[in-house]
Design a protein around this motif. Structure first.
Motif, PDB file in Angstrom:
ATOM      1  N   PRO A  66       0.800  -1.257  -0.052  1.00  0.00           N
ATOM      2  CA  PRO A  66       0.072   0.138  -0.197  1.00  0.00           C
ATOM      3  C   PRO A  66       0.765   1.116  -0.012  1.00  0.00           C
ATOM      4  O   PRO A  66       1.615   1.449   0.913  1.00  0.00           O
ATOM      5  CB  PRO A  66      -0.783  -0.352   1.321  1.00  0.00           C
ATOM      6  CG  PRO A  66      -0.877  -1.398   1.637  1.00  0.00           C
ATOM      7  CD  PRO A  66       0.463  -2.074   1.041  1.00  0.00           C
ATOM      8  N   GLY A  67       0.711   1.898  -1.075  1.00  0.00           N
ATOM      9  CA  GLY A  67       1.626   3.339  -1.209  1.00  0.00           C
ATOM     10  C   GLY A  67       2.968   3.056  -1.228  1.00  0.00           C
ATOM     11  O   GLY A  67       3.770   3.849  -1.036  1.00  0.00           O
ATOM     12  N   GLY A  68       3.436   1.698  -1.769  1.00  0.00           N
ATOM     13  CA  GLY A  68       4.829   1.547  -1.609  1.00  0.00           C
ATOM     14  C   GLY A  68       5.553   1.061  -0.141  1.00  0.00           C
ATOM     15  O   GLY A  68       6.737   1.057  -0.336  1.00  0.00           O
ATOM     16  N   ASP A  69       4.727   1.219   0.897  1.00  0.00           N
ATOM     17  CA  ASP A  69       5.243   1.054   2.094  1.00  0.00           C
ATOM     18  C   ASP A  69       5.095  -0.403   2.414  1.00  0.00           C
ATOM     19  O   ASP A  69       4.102  -0.921   3.124  1.00  0.00           O
ATOM     20  CB  ASP A  69       4.497   1.636   3.133  1.00  0.00           C
ATOM     21  CG  ASP A  69       4.871   1.929   4.817  1.00  0.00           C
ATOM     22  OD1 ASP A  69       5.868   1.176   4.764  1.00  0.00           O
ATOM     23  OD2 ASP A  69       4.183   2.805   5.353  1.00  0.00           O
ATOM     24  N   TRP A  70       6.312  -1.184   2.566  1.00  0.00           N
ATOM     25  CA  TRP A  70       6.239  -2.598   2.618  1.00  0.00           C
ATOM     26  C   TRP A  70       6.149  -2.980   4.126  1.00  0.00           C
ATOM     27  O   TRP A  70       5.672  -3.810   4.502  1.00  0.00           O
ATOM     28  CB  TRP A  70       7.497  -3.347   2.334  1.00  0.00           C
ATOM     29  CG  TRP A  70       8.740  -2.898   3.047  1.00  0.00           C
ATOM     30  CD1 TRP A  70       9.593  -1.730   2.886  1.00  0.00           C
ATOM     31  CD2 TRP A  70       9.206  -3.413   4.318  1.00  0.00           C
ATOM     32  NE1 TRP A  70      10.567  -1.701   4.155  1.00  0.00           N
ATOM     33  CE2 TRP A  70      10.240  -2.739   4.969  1.00  0.00           C
ATOM     34  CE3 TRP A  70       8.792  -4.501   4.996  1.00  0.00           C
ATOM     35  CZ2 TRP A  70      10.911  -3.217   6.034  1.00  0.00           C
ATOM     36  CZ3 TRP A  70       9.456  -4.869   6.347  1.00  0.00           C
ATOM     37  CH2 TRP A  70      10.510  -4.243   6.838  1.00  0.00           C
ATOM     38  N   THR A  71       6.188  -2.060   4.982  1.00  0.00           N
ATOM     39  CA  THR A  71       5.743  -2.238   6.294  1.00  0.00           C
ATOM     40  C   THR A  71       4.249  -2.467   6.806  1.00  0.00           C
ATOM     41  O   THR A  71       3.779  -2.744   7.663  1.00  0.00           O
ATOM     42  CB  THR A  71       6.375  -1.208   7.378  1.00  0.00           C
ATOM     43  OG1 THR A  71       5.539  -0.004   7.256  1.00  0.00           O
ATOM     44  CG2 THR A  71       7.760  -0.768   7.399  1.00  0.00           C
ATOM     45  N   LYS A  72       3.580  -2.012   5.539  1.00  0.00           N
ATOM     46  CA  LYS A  72       2.069  -2.366   5.678  1.00  0.00           C
ATOM     47  C   LYS A  72       1.656  -3.715   5.064  1.00  0.00           C
ATOM     48  O   LYS A  72       0.336  -3.971   4.941  1.00  0.00           O
ATOM     49  CB  LYS A  72       1.361  -1.429   4.938  1.00  0.00           C
ATOM     50  CG  LYS A  72       1.517   0.212   5.548  1.00  0.00           C
ATOM     51  CD  LYS A  72       0.557   1.300   4.895  1.00  0.00           C
ATOM     52  CE  LYS A  72       0.990   2.443   5.357  1.00  0.00           C
ATOM     53  NZ  LYS A  72       0.450   3.545   4.756  1.00  0.00           N
ATOM     54  N   GLY A  73       2.497  -4.675   4.892  1.00  0.00           N
ATOM     55  CA  GLY A  73       2.323  -5.908   4.227  1.00  0.00           C
ATOM     56  C   GLY A  73       2.442  -5.735   3.020  1.00  0.00           C
ATOM     57  O   GLY A  73       2.434  -4.797   2.330  1.00  0.00           O
ATOM     58  N   THR A  74       2.532  -6.875   2.188  1.00  0.00           N
ATOM     59  CA  THR A  74       2.697  -6.645   0.532  1.00  0.00           C
ATOM     60  C   THR A  74       1.959  -7.698  -0.250  1.00  0.00           C
ATOM     61  O   THR A  74       1.509  -8.611   0.262  1.00  0.00           O
ATOM     62  CB  THR A  74       4.349  -7.086   0.141  1.00  0.00           C
ATOM     63  OG1 THR A  74       4.682  -8.208   0.836  1.00  0.00           O
ATOM     64  CG2 THR A  74       5.212  -5.933   0.821  1.00  0.00           C
ATOM     65  N   LEU A  75       1.841  -7.486  -1.538  1.00  0.00           N
ATOM     66  CA  LEU A  75       1.160  -8.246  -2.315  1.00  0.00           C
ATOM     67  C   LEU A  75       2.327  -8.421  -3.231  1.00  0.00           C
ATOM     68  O   LEU A  75       2.786  -7.539  -3.978  1.00  0.00           O
ATOM     69  CB  LEU A  75      -0.002  -7.591  -3.132  1.00  0.00           C
ATOM     70  CG  LEU A  75      -0.770  -8.112  -4.277  1.00  0.00           C
ATOM     71  CD1 LEU A  75      -1.282  -9.814  -3.691  1.00  0.00           C
ATOM     72  CD2 LEU A  75      -1.921  -7.562  -4.842  1.00  0.00           C
TER      73      LEU A  75
END
Length: 135
Positions: free
Chosen positions: A50-59
């Motif tokens: 989300p928004g390129g912020d990997w700390t929010k989880g990734t797809l």
């Protein structure tokens, strides 16, 4: 040890096209691209968050280069969105399809619609409904 955020890998035929789709519809931004082999099989993947912020989880859109594309559903991707109507417009505009109409399920506190991405992967799109006011 600190727990890291969750990730989901979607096996697909065209990892770049699917990364564009999920970026355009759900706002996922590029974290990185990876290419290599795993247990002797070549792969390519695009890691997004989300928004390129990997700390929010990734797809991760993941392509086994020398394998046939998956035939059957291996995952249902679930997305909680702020505006389901706007998300439906983005799904259709980016080559996805709706599986039915938006349903309001007050007992569960959600509006929901299922869709498929351009390669046919199933997505459940959920908008949370406001809790009823006590009165």
């Amino acid at each position: 040890m600190t727990d890291l955020p969750a990730f989901t890998k979607l096996i697909c035929r065209d990892e770049e096209a699917m990364a564009r789709y999920y970026g355009n519809v759900y706002g996922y931004g590029l974290v990185q691209r990876v290419e290599g082999t795993s247990d002797g099989e070549a792969f390519r993947e695009v890691i997004m968050a989300p928004g390129g912020d990997w700390t929010k989880g990734t797809l991760v859109t993941f392509n086994y280069v020398d394998r046939d594309a998956p035939r059957d559903q291996q995952v249902i991707l679930g997305f909680t969105v702020a505006d389901l109507d706007a998300t439906v417009e983005k799904i259709v505009a980016n080559g996805g399809k709706l599986c039915g109409p938006i349903r309001e399920e007050r007992d569960h506190g959600v509006r929901v619609v299922f869709s498929t991405d351009p390669e046919g992967a199933l997505c459940e799109n959920v908008q949370m409904l406001a809790a009823p006011h006590a009165g």
